[in-house]
Design a protein around this motif. Structure first.
Motif, PDB file in Angstrom:
ATOM      1  N   GLY A  87       0.831  -1.197   0.000  1.00 42.28           N
ATOM      2  CA  GLY A  87       0.000   0.000   0.000  1.00 42.28           C
ATOM      3  C   GLY A  87       0.866   1.248   0.000  1.00 42.28           C
ATOM      4  N   ARG A  88       0.225   2.381   0.212  1.00 41.24           N
ATOM      5  CA  ARG A  88       0.941   3.660   0.230  1.00 41.24           C
ATOM      6  C   ARG A  88       1.289   4.042   1.665  1.00 41.24           C
ATOM      7  NH1 ARG A  88      -2.784   6.305  -1.355  1.00 41.24           N
ATOM      8  NH2 ARG A  88      -3.350   7.640   0.394  1.00 41.24           N
ATOM      9  N   LEU A  89       2.561   4.372   1.886  1.00 41.75           N
ATOM     10  CA  LEU A  89       2.999   4.803   3.208  1.00 41.75           C
ATOM     11  C   LEU A  89       2.530   6.239   3.412  1.00 41.75           C
ATOM     12  CD1 LEU A  89       4.554   3.763   5.656  1.00 41.75           C
ATOM     13  CD2 LEU A  89       6.624   4.756   4.685  1.00 41.75           C
ATOM     14  N   GLU A  90       1.401   6.382   4.086  1.00 42.90           N
ATOM     15  CA  GLU A  90       0.707   7.662   4.174  1.00 42.90           C
ATOM     16  C   GLU A  90       1.322   8.607   5.195  1.00 42.90           C
ATOM     17  OE1 GLU A  90      -2.481  10.377   3.229  1.00 42.90           O
ATOM     18  OE2 GLU A  90      -1.582   8.654   2.229  1.00 42.90           O
ATOM     19  N   THR A 100       1.433   4.905   9.188  1.00 44.56           N
ATOM     20  CA  THR A 100       0.110   4.563   8.676  1.00 44.56           C
ATOM     21  C   THR A 100       0.259   4.108   7.232  1.00 44.56           C
ATOM     22  OG1 THR A 100      -0.977   6.196  10.089  1.00 44.56           O
ATOM     23  CG2 THR A 100      -2.228   5.376   8.202  1.00 44.56           C
ATOM     24  N   LEU A 101      -0.271   2.927   6.946  1.00 43.77           N
ATOM     25  CA  LEU A 101      -0.226   2.360   5.599  1.00 43.77           C
ATOM     26  C   LEU A 101      -1.646   2.295   5.050  1.00 43.77           C
ATOM     27  CD1 LEU A 101       1.668   0.820   3.498  1.00 43.77           C
ATOM     28  CD2 LEU A 101       0.727  -1.267   4.518  1.00 43.77           C
ATOM     29  N   ILE A 102      -1.851   2.815   3.840  1.00 40.91           N
ATOM     30  CA  ILE A 102      -3.154   2.724   3.185  1.00 40.91           C
ATOM     31  C   ILE A 102      -3.145   1.485   2.305  1.00 40.91           C
ATOM     32  CG2 ILE A 102      -4.849   3.862   1.727  1.00 40.91           C
ATOM     33  CD1 ILE A 102      -4.306   5.287   4.367  1.00 40.91           C
ATOM     34  N   ALA A 103      -3.896   0.457   2.716  1.00 41.68           N
ATOM     35  CA  ALA A 103      -3.919  -0.802   1.976  1.00 41.68           C
ATOM     36  C   ALA A 103      -4.395  -0.572   0.549  1.00 41.68           C
ATOM     37  CB  ALA A 103      -4.825  -1.813   2.678  1.00 41.68           C
ATOM     38  N   ALA A 104      -3.700  -1.163  -0.410  1.00 36.21           N
ATOM     39  CA  ALA A 104      -3.955  -0.880  -1.821  1.00 36.21           C
ATOM     40  C   ALA A 104      -5.349  -1.305  -2.265  1.00 36.21           C
ATOM     41  CB  ALA A 104      -2.899  -1.580  -2.680  1.00 36.21           C
ATOM     42  N   GLU A 105      -5.825  -2.455  -1.793  1.00 32.73           N
ATOM     43  CA  GLU A 105      -7.086  -2.990  -2.312  1.00 32.73           C
ATOM     44  C   GLU A 105      -8.308  -2.266  -1.770  1.00 32.73           C
ATOM     45  OE1 GLU A 105      -9.094  -7.079  -1.413  1.00 32.73           O
ATOM     46  OE2 GLU A 105      -7.818  -7.357  -3.172  1.00 32.73           O
ATOM     47  N   THR A 106      -8.299  -1.918  -0.483  1.00 29.26           N
ATOM     48  CA  THR A 106      -9.492  -1.340   0.149  1.00 29.26           C
ATOM     49  C   THR A 106      -9.328   0.109   0.568  1.00 29.26           C
ATOM     50  OG1 THR A 106      -8.767  -2.089   2.332  1.00 29.26           O
ATOM     51  CG2 THR A 106     -10.134  -3.611   1.044  1.00 29.26           C
ATOM     52  N   ILE A 160       1.561  -4.761  -5.687  1.00 29.05           N
ATOM     53  CA  ILE A 160       0.330  -4.141  -5.201  1.00 29.05           C
ATOM     54  C   ILE A 160      -0.852  -5.088  -5.385  1.00 29.05           C
ATOM     55  CG2 ILE A 160      -1.308  -2.266  -5.578  1.00 29.05           C
ATOM     56  CD1 ILE A 160       1.154  -1.380  -4.104  1.00 29.05           C
ATOM     57  N   GLU A 161      -0.925  -5.743  -6.546  1.00 29.77           N
ATOM     58  CA  GLU A 161      -2.034  -6.667  -6.800  1.00 29.77           C
ATOM     59  C   GLU A 161      -1.946  -7.909  -5.919  1.00 29.77           C
ATOM     60  OE1 GLU A 161      -0.209  -5.243  -9.161  1.00 29.77           O
ATOM     61  OE2 GLU A 161      -1.721  -3.839  -9.935  1.00 29.77           O
ATOM     62  N   ILE A 162      -0.733  -8.374  -5.671  1.00 26.43           N
ATOM     63  CA  ILE A 162      -0.561  -9.616  -4.903  1.00 26.43           C
ATOM     64  C   ILE A 162      -0.767  -9.397  -3.409  1.00 26.43           C
ATOM     65  CG2 ILE A 162       1.095 -11.407  -4.236  1.00 26.43           C
ATOM     66  CD1 ILE A 162       2.383 -11.094  -6.972  1.00 26.43           C
ATOM     67  N   TRP A 163      -0.202  -8.312  -2.869  1.00 26.62           N
ATOM     68  CA  TRP A 163      -0.173  -8.114  -1.420  1.00 26.62           C
ATOM     69  C   TRP A 163      -1.074  -6.980  -0.942  1.00 26.62           C
ATOM     70  CZ3 TRP A 163       2.014 -12.317   0.089  1.00 26.62           C
ATOM     71  CH2 TRP A 163       3.100 -12.858  -0.604  1.00 26.62           C
TER      72      TRP A 163
END
Length: 209
Positions: A87-90, A100-106, A160-163
């Motif tokens: 995800g993105r390290l916010e 805080t990490l913004i999960a890529a999928e949700t 990003i798609e896998i994790w």
């Protein structure tokens, strides 16, 4: 009954999430250790004037309740597990190694702790897509509580798609609603012959063919 919540906190962003006295960075384990070796509460207060007799009693009440709860709920606790999350390290806070990490999928915000990561390295990753490897800790209900990072690297290729999913426990807490209660005759002998659906009959025929 002693209300230990007035004196003790367990914040993931304070003392690495370990139980400590409110408005301090003093772990209750340190005070309990002194009590266990015979140090009196009065002597403890001389060394820690910010504490009170009530706070010391609260630490004992906290441990007593925690012990009872762990014994009662031991079979329902969601175990931690090793995971990877992309995800993105916010946001990062170098003072206490939190991020805080913004999960890529949700796009769900995950709270993390990165004491094992060099602060300078961590600061260079801010705002970038990364893959965090480490230990996920969950609540009793199975919700992600905090991600303890062992490594954070720039995401590459299809990382990003896998994790990109939010980690979940390997085993959900036991829930009786997962089981359908049978009543009447079916509870004694099972399904009555002839009650099968068309799909079940076709499936059985395919297995025999």
């Amino acid at each position: 009954m002693m209300n230990w919540q007035n004196y003790i906190t367990a914040d993931p962003f304070v003392c690495e999430g370990k139980a400590c006295f409110k408005d301090t960075h003093l772990l209750i384990s340190e005070i309990l250790g002194k009590l266990a070796t015979g140090v009196t509460p009065d002597d403890i207060l001389k060394s820690y004037p910010s504490l009170s007799h009530e706070a010391i009693q609260a630490s004992l009440a906290f441990v007593a309740e925690l012990t009872r709860e762990q014994i009662f709920n031991q079979s329902k606790l969601a175990p931690h597990r090793q995971v990877r999350v992309a995800g993105r390290l916010e946001a990062i806070r170098l003072s206490d190694y939190t991020f805080t990490l913004i999960a890529a999928e949700t796009q769900y915000a995950i709270n993390g702790f990165a004491k094992a990561i060099d602060p300078q390295t961590l600061s260079t990753l801010l705002g970038k897509n990364v893959v965090v490897s480490g230990t996920a800790h969950f609540t009793q209900e199975g919700a992600l509580l905090i991600l303890e990072a062992a490594q954070i690297v720039i995401a590459k290729g299809n990382d990003i798609e896998i994790w990109g999913r939010i980690p979940t426990p390997l085993h959900r807490p036991f829930d009786m609603s997962d089981f359908k209660e049978e009543r009447g005759l079916s509870a004694i002998i099972g399904k009555w012959p002839g009650d099968e659906t068309d799909e079940e009959v076709l499936s059985a025929l395919e297995e025999l063919s």
